[in-house]
Design an enzyme around this catalytic site. Structure first.
Site, PDB file in Angstrom:
ATOM      1  N   ASN A   1     -19.973  19.455  -3.114  1.00 46.51           N
ATOM      2  CA  ASN A   1     -19.607  19.457  -4.756  1.00 46.51           C
ATOM      3  C   ASN A   1     -18.622  20.289  -5.095  1.00 46.51           C
ATOM      4  O   ASN A   1     -18.433  21.307  -5.314  1.00 46.51           O
ATOM      5  CB  ASN A   1     -21.025  19.929  -5.157  1.00 46.51           C
ATOM      6  CG  ASN A   1     -21.103  19.653  -6.552  1.00 46.51           C
ATOM      7  OD1 ASN A   1     -20.156  19.776  -7.432  1.00 46.51           O
ATOM      8  ND2 ASN A   1     -22.302  19.793  -7.150  1.00 46.51           N
TER       9      ASN A   1
ATOM     10  N   HIS B   1     -30.490  25.971  -9.646  1.00 41.35           N
ATOM     11  CA  HIS B   1     -31.415  24.954  -9.422  1.00 41.35           C
ATOM     12  C   HIS B   1     -32.624  25.122  -9.728  1.00 41.35           C
ATOM     13  O   HIS B   1     -33.429  24.165  -9.995  1.00 41.35           O
ATOM     14  CB  HIS B   1     -31.386  25.045  -7.508  1.00 41.35           C
ATOM     15  CG  HIS B   1     -30.334  24.021  -6.981  1.00 41.35           C
ATOM     16  ND1 HIS B   1     -29.084  24.860  -6.714  1.00 41.35           N
ATOM     17  CD2 HIS B   1     -30.395  23.146  -6.595  1.00 41.35           C
ATOM     18  CE1 HIS B   1     -28.252  23.757  -6.101  1.00 41.35           C
ATOM     19  NE2 HIS B   1     -29.029  22.698  -5.886  1.00 41.35           N
TER      20      HIS B   1
END
Lengths: 431, 431
Positions: free
Chosen positions: A322, A359
């Site tokens: 990412n 997250h």
């Protein structure tokens, strides 16, 4: 009489002419020669390129069977209308959309603060203070909305929170870059405001005064990406409805009963669709969608991911799958920490900590359930990275990264689903 | 004022010194550059070596799940005692073993005929006639025994028939080579009888007057092969009992009901253990066992297989997976046919026909069921070979060969098992 030809002992009667017989013998009778089997190490053979094809064929056939078994067992579960209901509980209340539209206020606030700072109306300390208030509101407002607005669905909440998280990272970068530029006292840059919305929509989290631009919009490229976006979106929804949801539902009983061998079996069963969905999602988001947006905006830097599939260490994976987030972490978190004298190891752990926080933020808030499974899933990457880096090399390291991806995610998914199930399905009826 | 740096447009107010600002700007703010995504064809990237590891990990995990599911569903089914019962029905009657011991008579008959021929007591026509009688008896005697001796088990029968088939091929080769040698009139070779039993036990089907010999018996190599033989034998028996048999039993109902989608699902489910067992059998027989025997006998030619796993055509597969049989077919069947003016295509089809005959022979007789599935399985290779050779190249050809192997075998297995089940399990109770 013995004659030795090519390492063989030939036994002849002595009553004939050898010079004539030997070539004929070899022509007719000799069909063996001294040699090793290919699979013996002594043969030195190593061409197993067919094995890759074998792997691919076996994977396709195994999954074709799973697909068929699933169809036989459940029939067709794919239902596009149901997708809408995941976003909307009450058709007259669109809290997620309202929240996203409202985010423009924060963009304006950041822009206003920077304008004042650039002309010197605000001092650095006031500017930083206003930015921090703006940024923390960006993180807190959606949490409050999700927790207190009852018509918000979990999927709508994830979507809104993701948008706000991206906005947070972008405005943080915006503030940093503008301060760096002001630090060069002479440079009063007029660029501050000119590309704010370009930056907000561009597929990057790192602000720059001027982004590299691609020379033109390639229409075929754009259409291909658009087709991929639409097609893969359908595929993702289909796979989740048809494969993931029934597998998860079937996993609940073993997890309640704490039947260990069945738990492992269910976990491995879930790992396949989960991993496939993650791979498709990766391609859909980081290749199709980001390239589509970039092409449309003539945004030049298309490095949204690097070759993480060849990762031989966990760190390499996290630094390469990412790139927008990785770049942001490096530029606005890791390097500033190093400059302040923090050691590399601690800075790395801190990056994982922040990542773990986000997250958890993106999972716990929409589910209204604070369990720290996602947080722990990210934090466990630190010892895992150390272990893999220390003990595994090359293909073994690569295999370890794959295993952690394939197995790690469904563990976290099952944990959350189990707790959600216990809270919302089993809980009320048991009470 | 506009300045162009690295393809970017930089917009500055005109009130400061550009020469100072540009390097600082690039240092602080520039973190994007013009580039394509790796998965875009424009990037020219092609390093996907991690994908092989991914395939291997996915295969191992998927099969670990199947293994666990199987254990949960059936418990431990492996039973070494049961294996003995497959060979013996009545512990006082050992028909398969008797049959194998009796085969010495045919070896002696062939040897006797050749001795007479070599000294000229028998003429060529009488010799050929005696050989043909001997050879046809070798094929017919075990059939008669299997069909009429009730204490013969199917597994015992397969074993005995395999030994007799090998003997048939060996003695056919023996006869041919000796005739070729006699055709060179001057050469009266005393070698005829000296290595008969060496040839019978050697891991080859092609007779030679003198085989190439390895210089010494490598004890470590021998022990490794012995260990593999014992271990893989156990593994094969375990896999068949634990995985193959329950899967086949579960397949009976869909096949009786002609439930098409379930039939395909069962077929794909059976394909995995069947293929795995075939692969292990291949290694066990062609690498471990044959190398063990060859090392013990100092037999030099260890080419029992070639790199069939890289086959890009069906023909290449059949010519390379079983070298002893391939060599025999080439030397004693295909080339003699070509010499008699038969076209290559017809000769190739004839080889498949003979191979199909022996496949059927080894299956139908022990099952006492003449269904021609194995025969058709082999014969279908001819059009398949043509199709793959015509339309598929490289990796696609290789994948097609793998698919035909993985899918083709379980189809034949299920056909026989289904018919056997209908005859022996369902038949009597329905009658």
């Amino acid at each position: 009489m013995n004659v030795n030809v090519n390492g063989r002992q030939l036994f002849f009667c002595s009553c004939f002419d050898i010079s004539f017989v030997i070539p004929v013998l070899i022509l007719f009778c000799s069909c063996h020669k001294l040699q090793e089997s290919l699979l013996s190490s002594a043969s030195g053979y190593s061409n197993y390129r067919g094995i890759l094809n074998w792997c691919v064929v076996m994977l396709i056939l195994s999954n074709a069977r799973l697909f068929l078994e699933n169809l036989i067992k459940y029939g067709i579960l794919v239902d596009p209308i149901q997708v809408i209901s995941l976003f909307l509980k009450d058709p007259y209340s669109w809290p997620a959309l309202c929240l996203i539209i409202f985010s423009n206020v924060f963009i304006m606030a950041a822009l206003y603060t920077e304008r004042r700072l650039s002309v010197g109306t605000f001092g650095e300390r006031l500017g930083t203070f206003l930015h921090l208030i703006n940024l923390s509101t960006i993180l807190c407002l959606p949490v409050a909305t999700v927790l207190f607005v009852s018509s918000m669905t979990p999927v709508g909440a994830v979507f809104a929170l993701a948008v706000y998280t991206i906005l947070f990272l972008k405005l943080y970068s915006y503030k940093d870059v503008n301060r760096w530029c002001r630090d060069i006292r002479q440079a009063r840059l007029a660029a501050v405001s000119r590309n704010m919305y370009y930056f907000i929509f561009a597929p990057t989290l790192c602000y720059e005064l001027n982004f590299p631009r691609s020379p033109r919009i390639r229409k075929r490229f754009l259409l291909r990406r658009l087709f991929e976006m639409v097609f893969l979106m359908q595929l993702l929804v289909g796979l989740i409805q048809q494969w993931m949801v029934p597998t998860i539902q079937n996993s609940m009983k073993p997890f309640q009963d704490m039947d260990f061998s069945r738990m492992i079996e269910r976990l491995l069963k879930l790992a396949v669709p989960n991993h496939l969905i993650w791979l498709i999602f990766f391609y859909w988001f980081f290749h199709s969608s980001m390239n589509f947006v970039a092409e449309l905006m003539q945004f030049g830097d298309r490095e949204f991911y690097r070759d993480w599939w060849n990762s031989e260490t966990v760190t390499y994976f996290w630094a390469n799958w990412n790139i927008p987030v990785h770049k942001w972490c490096l530029r606005h978190f890791y390097k500033p920490m190093l400059k302040r004298g923090v050691s590399k190891r601690v800075a790395q752990a801190a990056v994982f900590l922040v990542s773990a926080f986000f997250h958890e933020y993106l999972v716990s808030v929409p589910l209204k359930m604070f369990r720290l499974w996602a947080f722990m899933g990210m934090m466990v990457q630190v010892p895992l990275a150390w272990f893999v880096g220390q003990f595994l090399r090359g293909n073994y390291g690569n295999a370890a990264v794959w295993i952690s991806l394939i197995i790690g995610q469904p563990i976290a998914v099952l944990m959350y689903v189990h707790d959600y199930y216990v809270l919302h399905v089993q809980g009320p009826s048991a009470g």
